[in-house]
Design a protein around this motif. Structure first.
Motif, PDB file in Angstrom:
ATOM      1  N   HIS A 367     -21.611 -38.651 -30.910  1.00 36.86           N
ATOM      2  CA  HIS A 367     -22.098 -37.363 -30.402  1.00 36.86           C
ATOM      3  C   HIS A 367     -22.678 -36.559 -31.556  1.00 36.86           C
ATOM      4  O   HIS A 367     -22.445 -36.861 -32.738  1.00 36.86           O
ATOM      5  N   HIS A 368     -23.455 -35.539 -31.203  1.00 31.05           N
ATOM      6  CA  HIS A 368     -24.086 -34.683 -32.205  1.00 31.05           C
ATOM      7  C   HIS A 368     -23.266 -33.423 -32.430  1.00 31.05           C
ATOM      8  O   HIS A 368     -22.547 -32.963 -31.543  1.00 31.05           O
ATOM      9  N   HIS A 369     -23.413 -32.855 -33.634  1.00 28.75           N
ATOM     10  CA  HIS A 369     -22.883 -31.528 -33.900  1.00 28.75           C
ATOM     11  C   HIS A 369     -23.806 -30.485 -33.294  1.00 28.75           C
ATOM     12  O   HIS A 369     -24.972 -30.761 -32.979  1.00 28.75           O
ATOM     13  N   GLY A 370     -23.285 -29.263 -33.160  1.00 35.06           N
ATOM     14  CA  GLY A 370     -24.129 -28.154 -32.758  1.00 35.06           C
ATOM     15  C   GLY A 370     -24.969 -27.670 -33.932  1.00 35.06           C
ATOM     16  O   GLY A 370     -24.917 -28.227 -35.037  1.00 35.06           O
ATOM     17  N   HIS A 371     -25.747 -26.615 -33.691  1.00 32.70           N
ATOM     18  CA  HIS A 371     -26.627 -26.112 -34.736  1.00 32.70           C
ATOM     19  C   HIS A 371     -25.857 -25.412 -35.851  1.00 32.70           C
ATOM     20  O   HIS A 371     -26.314 -25.346 -36.985  1.00 32.70           O
ATOM     21  N   VAL A 372     -24.666 -24.877 -35.527  1.00 34.57           N
ATOM     22  CA  VAL A 372     -23.947 -24.071 -36.505  1.00 34.57           C
ATOM     23  C   VAL A 372     -22.642 -24.747 -36.913  1.00 34.57           C
ATOM     24  O   VAL A 372     -22.443 -25.111 -38.067  1.00 34.57           O
ATOM     25  N   ASP A 373     -21.731 -24.921 -35.974  1.00 36.17           N
ATOM     26  CA  ASP A 373     -20.402 -25.438 -36.292  1.00 36.17           C
ATOM     27  C   ASP A 373     -20.457 -26.925 -36.630  1.00 36.17           C
ATOM     28  O   ASP A 373     -21.253 -27.681 -36.088  1.00 36.17           O
ATOM     29  N   GLU A 374     -19.552 -27.322 -37.516  1.00 41.23           N
ATOM     30  CA  GLU A 374     -19.447 -28.735 -37.879  1.00 41.23           C
ATOM     31  C   GLU A 374     -18.404 -29.396 -36.985  1.00 41.23           C
ATOM     32  O   GLU A 374     -17.347 -29.851 -37.425  1.00 41.23           O
ATOM     33  N   ARG A 375     -18.703 -29.427 -35.708  1.00 38.35           N
ATOM     34  CA  ARG A 375     -17.831 -30.078 -34.737  1.00 38.35           C
ATOM     35  C   ARG A 375     -18.695 -30.607 -33.615  1.00 38.35           C
ATOM     36  O   ARG A 375     -19.881 -30.295 -33.504  1.00 38.35           O
ATOM     37  N   SER A 376     -18.086 -31.419 -32.750  1.00 40.61           N
ATOM     38  CA  SER A 376     -18.826 -31.981 -31.628  1.00 40.61           C
ATOM     39  C   SER A 376     -19.436 -30.873 -30.793  1.00 40.61           C
ATOM     40  O   SER A 376     -18.767 -29.898 -30.451  1.00 40.61           O
ATOM     41  N   ARG A 377     -20.708 -31.021 -30.483  1.00 42.65           N
ATOM     42  CA  ARG A 377     -21.415 -30.027 -29.689  1.00 42.65           C
ATOM     43  C   ARG A 377     -20.867 -29.990 -28.272  1.00 42.65           C
ATOM     44  O   ARG A 377     -20.584 -31.017 -27.677  1.00 42.65           O
ATOM     45  N   GLY A 378     -20.727 -28.790 -27.716  1.00 38.33           N
ATOM     46  CA  GLY A 378     -20.406 -28.678 -26.302  1.00 38.33           C
ATOM     47  C   GLY A 378     -18.945 -28.377 -26.003  1.00 38.33           C
ATOM     48  O   GLY A 378     -18.265 -27.655 -26.723  1.00 38.33           O
ATOM     49  N   ALA A 379     -18.453 -28.980 -24.917  1.00 37.84           N
ATOM     50  CA  ALA A 379     -17.154 -28.646 -24.340  1.00 37.84           C
ATOM     51  C   ALA A 379     -16.007 -28.940 -25.307  1.00 37.84           C
ATOM     52  O   ALA A 379     -16.052 -29.892 -26.089  1.00 37.84           O
ATOM     53  N   SER A 380     -14.962 -28.121 -25.217  1.00 33.59           N
ATOM     54  CA  SER A 380     -13.787 -28.316 -26.073  1.00 33.59           C
ATOM     55  C   SER A 380     -13.055 -29.607 -25.741  1.00 33.59           C
ATOM     56  O   SER A 380     -12.296 -30.122 -26.562  1.00 33.59           O
ATOM     57  N   ARG A 381     -13.277 -30.155 -24.540  1.00 34.51           N
ATOM     58  CA  ARG A 381     -12.620 -31.413 -24.177  1.00 34.51           C
ATOM     59  C   ARG A 381     -12.997 -32.542 -25.113  1.00 34.51           C
ATOM     60  O   ARG A 381     -12.258 -33.516 -25.291  1.00 34.51           O
ATOM     61  N   LEU A 382     -14.182 -32.430 -25.717  1.00 32.27           N
ATOM     62  CA  LEU A 382     -14.625 -33.473 -26.643  1.00 32.27           C
ATOM     63  C   LEU A 382     -13.782 -33.495 -27.909  1.00 32.27           C
ATOM     64  O   LEU A 382     -13.805 -34.483 -28.645  1.00 32.27           O
ATOM     65  N   GLY A 383     -13.052 -32.406 -28.164  1.00 29.70           N
ATOM     66  CA  GLY A 383     -12.112 -32.407 -29.273  1.00 29.70           C
ATOM     67  C   GLY A 383     -10.705 -32.792 -28.853  1.00 29.70           C
ATOM     68  O   GLY A 383      -9.933 -33.316 -29.651  1.00 29.70           O
ATOM     69  N   ASP A 384     -10.355 -32.524 -27.583  1.00 33.78           N
ATOM     70  CA  ASP A 384      -9.012 -32.844 -27.086  1.00 33.78           C
ATOM     71  C   ASP A 384      -8.863 -34.312 -26.714  1.00 33.78           C
ATOM     72  O   ASP A 384      -7.784 -34.886 -26.833  1.00 33.78           O
ATOM     73  N   TRP A 385      -9.940 -34.906 -26.209  1.00 34.24           N
ATOM     74  CA  TRP A 385      -9.866 -36.230 -25.588  1.00 34.24           C
ATOM     75  C   TRP A 385      -9.627 -37.374 -26.564  1.00 34.24           C
ATOM     76  O   TRP A 385      -8.808 -38.256 -26.299  1.00 34.24           O
ATOM     77  N   PRO A 386     -10.308 -37.442 -27.718  1.00 30.97           N
ATOM     78  CA  PRO A 386     -10.171 -38.638 -28.566  1.00 30.97           C
ATOM     79  C   PRO A 386      -8.833 -38.688 -29.294  1.00 30.97           C
ATOM     80  O   PRO A 386      -8.162 -37.671 -29.500  1.00 30.97           O
ATOM     81  N   ASP A 387      -8.456 -39.896 -29.701  1.00 34.04           N
ATOM     82  CA  ASP A 387      -7.291 -40.064 -30.568  1.00 34.04           C
ATOM     83  C   ASP A 387      -7.641 -39.711 -32.010  1.00 34.04           C
ATOM     84  O   ASP A 387      -6.787 -39.247 -32.765  1.00 34.04           O
ATOM     85  N   VAL A 388      -8.894 -39.960 -32.366  1.00 35.08           N
ATOM     86  CA  VAL A 388      -9.349 -39.735 -33.739  1.00 35.08           C
ATOM     87  C   VAL A 388     -10.748 -39.134 -33.689  1.00 35.08           C
ATOM     88  O   VAL A 388     -11.548 -39.478 -32.808  1.00 35.08           O
ATOM     89  N   GLU A 389     -11.029 -38.244 -34.624  1.00 38.99           N
ATOM     90  CA  GLU A 389     -12.377 -37.711 -34.795  1.00 38.99           C
ATOM     91  C   GLU A 389     -12.919 -38.115 -36.161  1.00 38.99           C
ATOM     92  O   GLU A 389     -12.250 -37.905 -37.178  1.00 38.99           O
ATOM     93  N   TRP A 390     -14.099 -38.710 -36.154  1.00 41.22           N
ATOM     94  CA  TRP A 390     -14.834 -38.973 -37.391  1.00 41.22           C
ATOM     95  C   TRP A 390     -15.970 -37.967 -37.474  1.00 41.22           C
ATOM     96  O   TRP A 390     -16.602 -37.644 -36.454  1.00 41.22           O
ATOM     97  N   LYS A 391     -16.252 -37.508 -38.680  1.00 37.66           N
ATOM     98  CA  LYS A 391     -17.359 -36.566 -38.868  1.00 37.66           C
ATOM     99  C   LYS A 391     -18.253 -37.027 -40.004  1.00 37.66           C
ATOM    100  O   LYS A 391     -17.783 -37.551 -41.024  1.00 37.66           O
TER     101      LYS A 391
END
Length: 533
Positions: A367-391
């Motif tokens: 997935h892509h980051h947003g224009h500002v924050d260094e996190r997955s763009r969009g819904a907060s579920r994209l941060g809750d759902w995975p077991d691991v986040e790579w950036k």
């Protein structure tokens, strides 16, 4: 009396061709109904409907007729007759005027809507007429309490959504019931034997985990995904250790096929990049290149998901790992707003169901980051759902803007995973990535070290002021240049030999351990200034 009843009440045996005497659709009596503006004698009387009302009135008439039991030929003929009456005064100015053609188009469009979806305000299928019918069913005079067009528009939308929910509930109720998996008593669970942490990629990806791999745009995401797939599919004599993701993390080699479903790259470009990477075992990778075809991955639909599960299960040895690159095109194709949890959630649930049905033990969702924050763009579920986040992020300038040619940095966090941000090294010829040293802060602190060392090597023995002047001349800010010289002297990479008038002369040390350099210690102790430069 409805239009159909009125038409049936006409004398039998009358010719049905338009424009002849005795036509059963000739004006003969008013149509009783909730909206007197739709009286048949008014519709079929030239000039009776003012030009400013004709379009809306025709839309309402077509909508009602389409919902009657008129045959298509009769309906088209009646609509054409109405168009003729409406356009009677202006037909001479239209060289391509064809009432029957226009009537056929309007009739066909209205018929296609019957029984499938409700009209909304602004559609050319008579929303006002439809709402009048609804109001009559409810026993409320809609023209009294909802004469305002905006109110009717809202009312139409609510009716449409209510009926859509009813249809969805009926559809869901018709599906086969889902089996409920058995539970386990806590006592029995605690008595189960402990198992060691299993890794698919040691320290960054537990076995069976779902990872969301998010990246800034144009930061090397596709290259990193290619490196991941290459390392996961490589076969080596040592089942755990010889292949290292990013040159550092050992990869466990398991039987099966690594599957890539790519929605972003063209087939030609993807093939070229992967050819550069020289996959040792390309037969262990299966690729679906679906740029522009993301609708085919509508796994929210159970039937489509089953077809995909069958394909993944049928790959040689089954699918050992699934990569979806990337989320954005899937959401766009399926009409999902990726910023809304209630819309993204069902897609993520469908991915979980696909992994279960296809017996896939792990996956990466890119997935892509947003224009500002260094996190997955969009819904907060994209941060809750995975077991691991790579950036994957890029180096930024002093104003916080990512540099196009800046260095890249990788980090990983999640359950049993904590890999701090570290610089990535890139071999352009092979498109291979490897971990370097230091995060963005550390890299920024040392960004001018190479410039200082290059100048000190070219001009050995320079005093600090002379060295700083040359560094500034190489377009390094003075304060940063002075700090770089001090840091290099502190870590021993620059020898500082004392000279006349308490001056210090600088030399580059290429020893493996500059701080333990014997020459540096002896020169410092003896006070040898070396070349005064």
């Amino acid at each position: 009396m409805s239009w159909t009843e009125y038409l049936r009440a006409q004398p039998a045996g009358q010719p049905s061709r338009r424009g002849q005497n005795g036509d059963p659709w000739h004006a003969g009596g008013p149509l009783a109904g909730a909206d007197p503006t739709l009286a048949l004698d008014r519709l079929l009387t030239p000039g009776a409907v003012p030009p400013g009302e004709q379009d809306e009135t025709l839309s309402q008439a077509v909508w009602r007729l389409a919902h009657s039991d008129l045959s298509d030929p009769d309906g088209i003929a009646l609509v054409a007759r109405i168009i003729e009456c409406f356009d009677n005064d202006r037909s001479s100015g239209k060289p391509d005027w064809n009432p029957e053609r226009d009537a056929r188009a309007k009739w066909t469009a209205a018929r296609a809507k019957v029984g499938t979806e409700l009209p909304t305000a602004g559609e050319a299928f008579g929303p006002v007429a439809y709402l009048d019918e609804v109001a009559a069913d409810l026993g409320h005079p809609l023209s009294v309490w909802a004469a305002d067009p905006e109110t009717r528009k809202i009312f139409a939308g609510e009716v449409r959504r209510t009926r859509a929910r009813s249809l969805a509930e009926a559809w869901t109720a018709s599906e086969e019931p889902v089996d409920i998996p058995p539970g386990t008593g806590l006592g029995d669970m605690l008595n189960e034997p402990e198992t060691e942490q299993q890794w698919r990629i040691r320290d960054v990806l537990p076995a069976g985990a779902r990872v969301v791999f998010s990246a800034m745009k144009k930061s090397g995401k596709t290259t990193a995904v290619g490196n991941l797939i290459r390392d996961m599919s490589s076969v080596t004599p040592d089942p755990f250790g010889a292949v290292r993701f990013l040159g550092r993390f050992p990869v466990e080699q398991v039987p099966g096929t690594v599957a890539l479903v790519d929605f972003e790259m063209s087939r030609d470009q993807l093939r070229g990049w992967y050819r550069d990477m020289a996959f040792p075992n390309p037969e262990r990778v299966h690729v679906w290149s679906l740029r522009g075809q993301a609708r085919s991955f509508n796994i929210i639909d159970p039937k489509t998901r089953k077809r995909w599960a069958d394909k993944l299960r049928a790959l040689p040895g089954g699918t050992s790992f699934l990569v979806l690159d990337c989320l954005g095109p899937i959401c766009a194709a399926l009409g999902i707003d990726e910023s809304k949890n209630q819309e993204v959630g069902p897609l993520l649930d469908a991915i979980d169901a696909l992994l279960l049905e296809a017996d896939v033990p792990g996956m990466a969702l890119v997935h892509h980051h947003g224009h500002v924050d260094e996190r997955s763009r969009g819904a907060s579920r994209l941060g809750d759902w995975p077991d691991v986040e790579w950036k994957l992020v890029r180096e930024k300038d002093d104003k916080g803007k990512p540099l196009d040619s800046g260095k890249r940095f990788f980090s990983a966090y999640g359950r049993d995973v904590e890999q701090h941000e570290t610089e990535l090294k890139y071999d352009r010829s092979s498109r291979r990535l490897s971990l370097g040293e230091g995060n963005r802060a550390a890299v920024k602190a040392t960004q001018h070290h190479d410039t200082v060392l290059q100048i000190a090597r070219e001009y050995p023995g320079l005093t600090q002021n002379r060295l700083l002047n040359k560094v500034v001349g190489a377009k390094v800010p003075q304060q940063q240049g002075r700090k770089a010289i001090t840091d290099l002297a502190d870590n021993g990479k620059l020898h500082t030999h004392p000279g006349p008038n308490r001056s210090k002369h600088h030399y580059v040390c290429d020893c493996p351990d500059p701080l333990e350099c014997v020459q540096y210690k002896q020169a410092s102790q003896s006070g040898d200034s070396g070349d005064s430069g």
